[in-house]
Scaffold this active site. Sequence first.
Site, PDB file in Angstrom:
ATOM      1  CG  ASP A  57      -1.930  -1.096   1.235  1.00 45.79           C
ATOM      2  OD1 ASP A  57      -2.219  -1.607   0.144  1.00 45.79           O
ATOM      3  OD2 ASP A  57      -2.438  -1.443   2.314  1.00 45.79           O
ATOM      4  CE  LYS A 102      -7.882  -1.132  -1.001  1.00 43.26           C
ATOM      5  NZ  LYS A 102      -6.940  -2.046  -0.330  1.00 43.26           N
ATOM      6  CG  MET A 150      -7.026   6.608   7.090  1.00 44.03           C
ATOM      7  SD  MET A 150      -7.779   5.111   6.402  1.00 44.03           S
ATOM      8  CE  MET A 150      -8.730   4.490   7.800  1.00 44.03           C
TER       9      MET A 150
END
Length: 457
Positions: free
Chosen positions: A247, A269, A382
Site C-alpha cells: 500500500d 489506496k 485517516m
Amino acid sequence: MDFLPVFMRMKNETSLVVGGDEAAARKVELLLRAQSQVTVISTNVIEGLQALIDSGAVAHQACFTESMLDGVQLVVSTTDDEALRAQVVESTKKRGIPLNVAGCPELCSFVFPAVIDRSPVIAAVSSGGELPVLTRLLRSRLEAAIPAQFGRLTELAAQFRDQVRAVFPNINQRRRFWEKHLEGHFAELVYAGQELDAQKALKDSLAADQFSATGEVYLVGAGPGDPDLLSFRALRLIRQADVVLYDRLVSKPILEMVKHDAERIHVGKERANHAVPQQDINELLVTLAKQGKRVLRLKGGDPFIFGRGGEEIERLAEESVPFQVVPGITAASGCSSYAGIPLTHRNYSQSVRFITGHLKNNTCDLPWQEFVAPHQTLVFYMGLTGLPVISSKLIEHGLAKTTPIALVSKGTTPEQQVIVGTLETIVGQVEKSNIAAPTLIIVGEVVLLREKLRWFD
C-alpha cells in the site's frame, strides 16, 4: 586479517580464567556454554562467580603458578594486576597456549567475538578487539535477521539429508529443494513451533517427488513508517518474499528491504483513488500463491486495524492457501509515542478508542454521543479531510471547545509534523499549515503532556 576466525571445540577441555571481576564472569559463562572445564584463579571473586564455585560448576585457585597450565587448552586474563598479567602472558606464550587479555588486544593471541548462538549454528563477529561496541551493534542486527528457532530448523532438516539425497541425486536439485523449504513453509512451521506439521510437509514433498504447487501468503504489518519498529518475523518474511503487494502507507525505507529480484505490485489506496479494488487484491493473492510463490502482503500499520486484513485472509482460507499474519505497530501507538503523547495516563485517561475518520461522502454516521465520555482518549485514523466534521460533531455532542487535540502527520518518520490546538482552533491551524496525509488525530487531555514528553522532534 589480524585474526583467523576459527571455532574451537572446548567440550571437556580445561580452560583458566585469571581474574574474579565482571569481565571474568562473562568469559566463564561463555566457556561453560561451550562445555569447558573452567578454573578461576583469583584471591577475590564477585558474588556471581562465588556461587558457581560453591556449586562446583567451576574450580577455584587463589594464586597463579605456571604449573597450572599443564593440560590447559585456553587461558583468559582479566586481572588488573600488571605483574600477574605479564607472568600469564609470558607463560602462555612459552607453552603456545591461546591467550585472551581483556582490554589489551595487542597482548591477545585470540579475541572473543560477539556470538549469535543458534546451536548447532553459531555466528560470530569481531572488530579484532579494537571496538567491541561495534561488534555488539552488528550482533544485534544479526540477531534480528536469524530466527530464534534457526538451530532447531537445522537439526530437523539434517534428519532428512539422506532421504533428500535419495530422491534428488543431482546436487542442483537438492539445492533447489533446500532453498525452497528452508525459506518456505517448512521453515515457518518450525519457527512457529509446529514441528510435527513441518516434518509432515517435508515428507509429503519428498513422497510426491516434486515441489508443492501452492506457495504461501505473508500478511505483514509494516508499522507507521520507521523501519526500526518492524518485528523480527516481519523483517525475515520481507526479505524472503518472491512478490510483494504493498500500500501507499508503506514507507520507502521498508520497501527497500525487499530483495531486489522480487516483483513489486502497488495496490492502493488513498481517499477516492484505489489503485486496485479490494476484491481484485483478494483474488490476486490467491492466484500468485497458487503459482507457488511466496507472497508478501505488506500493509502500513497493523493489518487488522482498519487494514482489511481479515477480508484478505478470509479469501485465502476459502481457497486453502497457507498464510500467516504478522502484526505491526498500529499508527495510534507509533505516532502517539513519537509525538510524546501517551494514549492513557492515570491522571488524564483510563481508556482509548480507535475510530476511522475516513468519512464516506462527507457523512458522519458515527456514535458521537459515545465519544464524549470523561477520561477517554479518541484516536481518529485517516481523518485529515474530515477534521472539520469531527471537530464540530464532538463539540455539538458535548465535548468542550477547549478540549486538546493533536494532528500527527507522517508519524515516526523524519518528515513527522505535529500540530496541537483545541477543538475550536484546530481547523484554522491546519488550514494555515502545510500538513499532509497520512495523519492521525488524537483528542483528549493526554495531548497536554506533549510539551513535557516530546522527544522525537
